[in-house]
Design a protein around this motif. Sequence first.
Motif, PDB file in Angstrom:
ATOM      1  N   VAL A  23       6.218  16.489  24.455  1.00 27.16           N
ATOM      2  CA  VAL A  23       5.931  15.076  24.687  1.00 27.16           C
ATOM      3  C   VAL A  23       5.180  15.055  26.129  1.00 27.16           C
ATOM      4  CG1 VAL A  23       6.845  12.926  25.383  1.00 27.16           C
ATOM      5  CG2 VAL A  23       8.022  14.131  23.753  1.00 27.16           C
ATOM      6  N   VAL A  24       3.845  14.426  25.678  1.00 24.95           N
ATOM      7  CA  VAL A  24       2.791  14.569  26.791  1.00 24.95           C
ATOM      8  C   VAL A  24       2.491  13.209  27.469  1.00 24.95           C
ATOM      9  CG1 VAL A  24       1.641  16.471  25.869  1.00 24.95           C
ATOM     10  CG2 VAL A  24       1.024  14.429  25.519  1.00 24.95           C
ATOM     11  N   GLY A  25       3.519  12.167  26.744  1.00 26.66           N
ATOM     12  CA  GLY A  25       3.136  10.848  26.944  1.00 26.66           C
ATOM     13  C   GLY A  25       4.312   9.838  26.437  1.00 26.66           C
ATOM     14  N   ALA A  26       4.833   8.943  27.346  1.00 21.90           N
ATOM     15  CA  ALA A  26       5.873   8.199  26.689  1.00 21.90           C
ATOM     16  C   ALA A  26       5.869   6.885  27.528  1.00 21.90           C
ATOM     17  CB  ALA A  26       7.147   8.786  27.024  1.00 21.90           C
ATOM     18  N   GLY A  27       6.217   5.890  26.599  1.00 21.45           N
ATOM     19  CA  GLY A  27       6.030   4.241  27.208  1.00 21.45           C
ATOM     20  C   GLY A  27       7.058   3.570  26.435  1.00 21.45           C
ATOM     21  N   SER A  28       7.450   2.540  27.109  1.00 21.75           N
ATOM     22  CA  SER A  28       8.568   1.462  26.611  1.00 21.75           C
ATOM     23  C   SER A  28       8.358   0.144  26.984  1.00 21.75           C
ATOM     24  CB  SER A  28       9.882   2.050  26.512  1.00 21.75           C
ATOM     25  OG  SER A  28      10.388   1.789  27.859  1.00 21.75           O
ATOM     26  N   ALA A  29       8.413  -0.831  26.388  1.00 20.83           N
ATOM     27  CA  ALA A  29       8.790  -2.287  26.771  1.00 20.83           C
ATOM     28  C   ALA A  29       9.800  -2.967  26.125  1.00 20.83           C
ATOM     29  CB  ALA A  29       7.303  -2.891  26.227  1.00 20.83           C
ATOM     30  N   ALA A  30      10.358  -3.944  26.800  1.00 17.75           N
ATOM     31  CA  ALA A  30      11.702  -4.605  26.405  1.00 17.75           C
ATOM     32  C   ALA A  30      11.351  -5.765  25.429  1.00 17.75           C
ATOM     33  CB  ALA A  30      12.360  -5.087  27.639  1.00 17.75           C
ATOM     34  N   LEU A  31      12.354  -6.028  24.563  1.00 16.21           N
ATOM     35  CA  LEU A  31      12.236  -7.049  23.484  1.00 16.21           C
ATOM     36  C   LEU A  31      13.417  -7.888  23.682  1.00 16.21           C
ATOM     37  CD1 LEU A  31      10.888  -4.900  20.401  1.00 16.21           C
ATOM     38  CD2 LEU A  31       9.642  -6.719  21.480  1.00 16.21           C
ATOM     39  N   THR A  32      13.566  -9.157  23.342  1.00 15.36           N
ATOM     40  CA  THR A  32      14.605  -9.867  23.362  1.00 15.36           C
ATOM     41  C   THR A  32      14.793 -10.405  22.008  1.00 15.36           C
ATOM     42  OG1 THR A  32      13.391 -11.740  24.215  1.00 15.36           O
ATOM     43  CG2 THR A  32      14.325 -10.512  25.676  1.00 15.36           C
ATOM     44  N   SER A  33      16.042 -10.983  21.849  1.00 14.18           N
ATOM     45  CA  SER A  33      16.495 -11.363  20.450  1.00 14.18           C
ATOM     46  C   SER A  33      17.431 -12.855  20.802  1.00 14.18           C
ATOM     47  CB  SER A  33      17.317 -10.515  19.764  1.00 14.18           C
ATOM     48  OG  SER A  33      16.864  -9.359  19.340  1.00 14.18           O
ATOM     49  N   THR A  34      17.518 -13.514  19.555  1.00 16.28           N
ATOM     50  CA  THR A  34      18.178 -14.722  19.570  1.00 16.28           C
ATOM     51  C   THR A  34      19.283 -14.674  18.625  1.00 16.28           C
ATOM     52  OG1 THR A  34      16.431 -16.143  20.404  1.00 16.28           O
ATOM     53  CG2 THR A  34      18.319 -17.340  19.325  1.00 16.28           C
ATOM     54  N   ARG A  35      20.360 -14.822  18.966  1.00 15.51           N
ATOM     55  CA  ARG A  35      21.764 -14.592  17.955  1.00 15.51           C
ATOM     56  C   ARG A  35      22.355 -15.864  18.238  1.00 15.51           C
ATOM     57  NH1 ARG A  35      22.921  -9.540  16.151  1.00 15.51           N
ATOM     58  NH2 ARG A  35      21.986  -7.740  17.484  1.00 15.51           N
ATOM     59  N   ALA A  90       6.648   4.325  22.732  1.00 15.65           N
ATOM     60  CA  ALA A  90       5.579   4.927  22.111  1.00 15.65           C
ATOM     61  C   ALA A  90       5.809   6.466  22.565  1.00 15.65           C
ATOM     62  CB  ALA A  90       4.219   4.450  22.293  1.00 15.65           C
ATOM     63  N   LEU A  91       5.578   7.544  21.811  1.00 14.25           N
ATOM     64  CA  LEU A  91       5.392   8.866  22.347  1.00 14.25           C
ATOM     65  C   LEU A  91       4.107   9.526  21.937  1.00 14.25           C
ATOM     66  CD1 LEU A  91       9.101  10.306  21.467  1.00 14.25           C
ATOM     67  CD2 LEU A  91       8.361   9.476  23.840  1.00 14.25           C
ATOM     68  N   VAL A  92       3.550  10.201  22.787  1.00 10.79           N
ATOM     69  CA  VAL A  92       2.328  11.063  22.222  1.00 10.79           C
ATOM     70  C   VAL A  92       2.870  12.671  22.477  1.00 10.79           C
ATOM     71  CG1 VAL A  92      -0.087  11.796  22.962  1.00 10.79           C
ATOM     72  CG2 VAL A  92       0.943   9.326  23.536  1.00 10.79           C
ATOM     73  N   VAL A  93       2.554  13.282  21.397  1.00  6.16           N
ATOM     74  CA  VAL A  93       3.219  14.566  21.258  1.00  6.16           C
ATOM     75  C   VAL A  93       2.240  15.461  20.700  1.00  6.16           C
ATOM     76  CG1 VAL A  93       5.110  15.847  20.060  1.00  6.16           C
ATOM     77  CG2 VAL A  93       5.498  13.483  20.468  1.00  6.16           C
ATOM     78  N   ASN A  94       2.405  16.840  20.929  1.00  7.57           N
ATOM     79  CA  ASN A  94       1.361  17.812  20.796  1.00  7.57           C
ATOM     80  C   ASN A  94       1.896  18.341  19.211  1.00  7.57           C
ATOM     81  OD1 ASN A  94       3.043  20.016  21.409  1.00  7.57           O
ATOM     82  ND2 ASN A  94       1.924  20.152  23.160  1.00  7.57           N
ATOM     83  N   ASP A  95       1.142  19.754  18.697  1.00  7.95           N
ATOM     84  CA  ASP A  95       1.526  20.136  17.590  1.00  7.95           C
ATOM     85  C   ASP A  95       2.854  20.908  17.592  1.00  7.95           C
ATOM     86  OD1 ASP A  95       0.089  19.344  15.569  1.00  7.95           O
ATOM     87  OD2 ASP A  95      -1.595  20.977  15.835  1.00  7.95           O
ATOM     88  N   GLU A  96       3.358  21.048  18.999  1.00  9.32           N
ATOM     89  CA  GLU A  96       4.414  21.965  19.219  1.00  9.32           C
ATOM     90  C   GLU A  96       5.643  21.270  19.499  1.00  9.32           C
ATOM     91  OE1 GLU A  96       3.100  24.767  22.293  1.00  9.32           O
ATOM     92  OE2 GLU A  96       1.968  26.135  20.758  1.00  9.32           O
ATOM     93  N   GLY A  97       5.443  19.822  19.466  1.00 13.74           N
ATOM     94  CA  GLY A  97       6.582  18.832  19.810  1.00 13.74           C
ATOM     95  C   GLY A  97       6.776  18.527  21.242  1.00 13.74           C
TER      96      GLY A  97
END
Length: 488
Positions: free
Chosen positions: A29-41, A20-27
């Motif tokens: 980035v004022v906030g960022a976050g991430s969370a992991a995902l896992t897969s089954t192959r 997730a990114l929070v961005v202002n009108d000029e591009g």
Amino acid sequence: MPEKQPLWLGVDVGTQHARALVVNDEGHVVGAGSAALTSTRCGPRHQQDPRRWWTAVVDATRAALAGVHADALGALAVAATSGTILLVDRAGHPRSEALMYDDARAVEETLLVEDVGAPVWRALGYRHMQPSWALPKLLWLSNNYPGLAKETMRLCHQADLITARFIGHPVPTDTSNALKSGYHLLEDRWPDEVFDGLGIPTQMLPAVVRPGTLLGRVNDHAGALTGVPVGTPVVAGMTDGCAAQLGAGCVEIGSWNSVLGTTLVVKGVSDRLVRDPAGTLYCHRGPDDTWLPGGASNSGAGAIAEWFADADLAELTAKAATLPIGPVVYPLLARGERFPFRAAEAETFILGHPDTDADVFAALLLGVACLERLCFDRVAMLGAPMHGMLTFTGGATRNEYWTQLRADLLGRTVHIPDQTEPALGMAILASTSDGRSVREAAAAMVRGQSERSPNPARAAILRQCYADFLEALTARGWLDTAVAAVRP
């Protein structure tokens, strides 16, 4: 008191992370976050638990909004992997596993889909569907869940599920996600004649809108979980490849964006529909009556995570930079390739004799770079306009050695924006809810654009490596002979 500048939230649900990114009108980035995902192959199968997507989005969004004046949030949009689908009930609750973008189990269903829908697929320019596309997988799901009545189930794309959770009820899908589900982009409709022939009730299909269309607003429950203010507008998003294209500022005719993440995705902008008889390239509809030709490989940087899960990648990169160029690894995450050629039997191979981990690592980087060159040779051969700016995005751009190697092999100057996430593209799209065009938003919000120029000193050896790579693909019978004849 000055008016508070609006902020825009972009969410991207990828293979390994939700971001997730929070961005202002000029591009900025004022906030960022991430969370992991896992897969089954398992062989051609690649699944995820769709319930985990929302949990990851909640975590990523809360992190992005921490310390941000969320009351300034103007709108949000969601991107996700192209062709990832599941079945949901009428209330929008998952009723099947999620078949991921490269899940290739629907081989028999693909043959039926190609036969029944042949006139439509020809009109849309790609002629063939692939087992990893959403429509064959929808047919597989409808045939393999006999306990679920088709009349009560609905097709749901990955992005649709997340958007619906923000709003609190099922939502229409967008045209970019609907493409691989068989949507007729030239006529703006689901081709009922195809779905009737496949035995898929039209009740299973969602309504379709253009990206950027207002779908609803964040409800109380989602607002409490994510930190997004209740009432924030939610607009229809795009596939991750299209989102990254916007985030790279790739909106002018003839411009191209190469996204190197878990897999390699190449997207461009054309003034006309580009048709591919081999069925490896397909076209989304773009803003301002443009078309967005592109394709996605089953190879990419995801192989690094599998081959070198516990390695120090910075150390491996430093060693690779000192090695002579030579061996090539063509790495596939699973059997089969879909772009820039179609070969269900394709599998990983190695050219040369890399001995150490650093040798193998260097050969893997070179192999993906060779595949990327082949992607661009393929689209050029199909007559797509190529005269515009070329940008690189995706996680692989953090590796300076690899980025330079790719530019050297392509023989083109490449541009790298400061921010290389598809989530930025969704922030750009969300900002169009304020009345500006996609081109205006991209021009204002895409920042940086550092350049990498090709090193002519390495051109000869890289041309030879690429020629060897083409020869190996041709010898295995995987590569179209017309493409193989295009020698560097």
